[in-house]
Structures are given as structure tokens and as C-alpha cells.
Design a protein around this motif. Structure first.
Motif, mmCIF file in Angstrom:
data_model
loop_
_atom_site.group_PDB
_atom_site.id
_atom_site.type_symbol
_atom_site.label_atom_id
_atom_site.label_comp_id
_atom_site.label_asym_id
_atom_site.label_seq_id
_atom_site.Cartn_x
_atom_site.Cartn_y
_atom_site.Cartn_z
ATOM 1 N N ILE A 72 0.848 -1.189 0.000
ATOM 2 C CA ILE A 72 0.000 0.000 0.000
ATOM 3 C C ILE A 72 0.888 1.246 0.000
ATOM 4 C CG2 ILE A 72 -0.212 0.190 2.511
ATOM 5 C CD1 ILE A 72 -3.171 0.922 2.054
ATOM 6 N N GLY A 73 0.420 2.320 -0.628
ATOM 7 C CA GLY A 73 1.207 3.541 -0.713
ATOM 8 C C GLY A 73 1.383 4.219 0.633
ATOM 9 N N LEU A 74 2.612 4.687 0.895
ATOM 10 C CA LEU A 74 2.933 5.406 2.131
ATOM 11 C C LEU A 74 3.564 6.749 1.791
ATOM 12 C CD1 LEU A 74 4.628 2.503 4.159
ATOM 13 C CD2 LEU A 74 2.282 3.349 4.391
ATOM 14 N N ALA A 75 3.620 7.634 2.761
ATOM 15 C CA ALA A 75 4.258 8.934 2.568
ATOM 16 C C ALA A 75 5.781 8.812 2.502
ATOM 17 C CB ALA A 75 3.857 9.889 3.682
ATOM 18 N N SER A 76 6.338 7.816 3.186
ATOM 19 C CA SER A 76 7.786 7.586 3.160
ATOM 20 C C SER A 76 8.059 6.085 3.250
ATOM 21 C CB SER A 76 8.467 8.326 4.313
ATOM 22 O OG SER A 76 7.965 7.868 5.550
ATOM 23 N N LYS A 77 9.302 5.699 3.029
ATOM 24 C CA LYS A 77 9.659 4.281 3.038
ATOM 25 C C LYS A 77 9.403 3.659 4.404
ATOM 26 C CE LYS A 77 13.170 4.443 -0.532
ATOM 27 N NZ LYS A 77 14.545 4.170 -0.902
ATOM 28 N N GLY A 78 9.052 2.366 4.391
ATOM 29 C CA GLY A 78 8.852 1.657 5.647
ATOM 30 C C GLY A 78 7.727 0.643 5.561
ATOM 31 N N VAL A 79 7.239 0.264 6.735
ATOM 32 C CA VAL A 79 6.148 -0.697 6.860
ATOM 33 C C VAL A 79 4.948 0.036 7.445
ATOM 34 C CG1 VAL A 79 5.425 -2.868 7.958
ATOM 35 C CG2 VAL A 79 7.787 -2.592 7.177
#
Length: 161
Positions: A72-79
Motif C-alpha cells: 500500500i502507498g505510504l508517505a515515506s519508506k517503511g512498513v
């Protein structure tokens, strides 16, 4: 080329089902012909080869920072928070685009209008993006199953195409 169709007892008796079958066959034949001679953009109809002109292809929103687990799309890298709290039963998922215009239009054309040209265009784009991926290419790509009622409604299974 020989086309055969085994109609069920219900379809043989129902004129509306026969009409639906003919409509689906007609759409399939139009799409097959269109696929072979595709020389215009699926979205804006400008002359081009490959199904999408450069301007329309540029409008597709690529995922910039997908969740490393579910995609799913996030504002920044990560989980994402959902995957942190309740990790899915799979290692990772990947989504090439954000689901918004004009992608949702192309997907709906493919799924509900048996538009194999749109399927081919999106499939080629996904294959090219997978080749450029920094992360390892997935070992398995699993199509989402289609239920029997949906298969009857649509007349084809996009996962098999």
C-alpha cells in the motif's frame, strides 16, 4: 480459426442469455482485431503505437513509497501501521501504481469490458517495471481468483488472459 461455445440448457432457452453471449463474442472479436491493429492511445485516442501515448502514460501514478510488506502507498519508506500490528501471512506484495485515474479506467475496461488491449498494455508495463526493480523479482506471481458468479457475469477471467 474455429470458435466453439457450449451453451448451457438455461442459455439455450433464454434469448437474453443468447444476446449476452453474442455481445461478449462481438466484444472479444473487436478487441482481438483492435489488439492486432492498435495504433491509437486507449485514453486520448491520439495516434501512437503500444496502447498509451507518452502523455497518458505519464499520468499513471507510480507507487513512490509502497509498504515493504503489503504494498500500500505510504508517505515515506517503511512498513505501514497495519502490517506492524498484524503482519500478513505473506512476505511481501508489490503494487506498481496508485489506484486512481487513469489507471482505474484501464482496469475497469479490462475487467468489465474484456478489453485485452488494456490488459496487454498494463501487463507489459508491469513486466518492464519488474525488470527494473532493485529488490529481487518475486518467485511467484499469484493472480487473484475469480468467483464463478463473476466469471459468468463477465464472460472471461482476466487472470487467465
Amino acid at each position: 480459426m474455429r470458435l466453439t461455445w457450449q451453451a448451457s440448457k438455461h442459455e439455450r432457452q433464454s434469448p437474453s442469455c443468447q444476446s449476452s453471449m453474442l455481445s461478449k463474442l462481438n466484444n472479444w472479436l473487436k478487441n482481438t482485431h483492435f489488439w492486432q491493429l492498435q495504433e491509437s492511445c486507449l485514453l486520448c485516442k491520439v495516434d501512437c503505437m503500444g496502447g498509451l501515448c507518452a502523455d497518458c502514460a505519464a499520468e499513471l501514478a507510480f507507487q513512490q513509497h509502497p509498504c515493504e510488506r503489503c504494498g500500500i502507498g505510504l508517505a515515506s519508506k517503511g512498513v505501514c501501521g497495519q502490517c506492524q500490528q498484524h503482519p500478513p501471512l505473506f512476505d511481501s506484495a508489490w503494487s506498481m501504481f496508485e489506484y486512481r485515474q487513469p489507471l482505474n479506467y484501464l482496469i475497469k475496461r479490462m475487467k468489465f469490458n474484456a478489453d485485452l488491449v488494456a490488459a496487454r498494455v498494463l501487463g507489459v508495463m508491469m513486466a518492464d517495471a519488474l525488470k527494473r526493480r532493485v529488490k529481487p523479482i518475486p518467485e511467484v506471481i499469484i493472480p487473484v481468483p475469480l468467483s464463478l458468479p463473476r466469471l459468468r457475469e463477465r464472460g472471461f477471467n482476466q487472470a487467465f488472459e
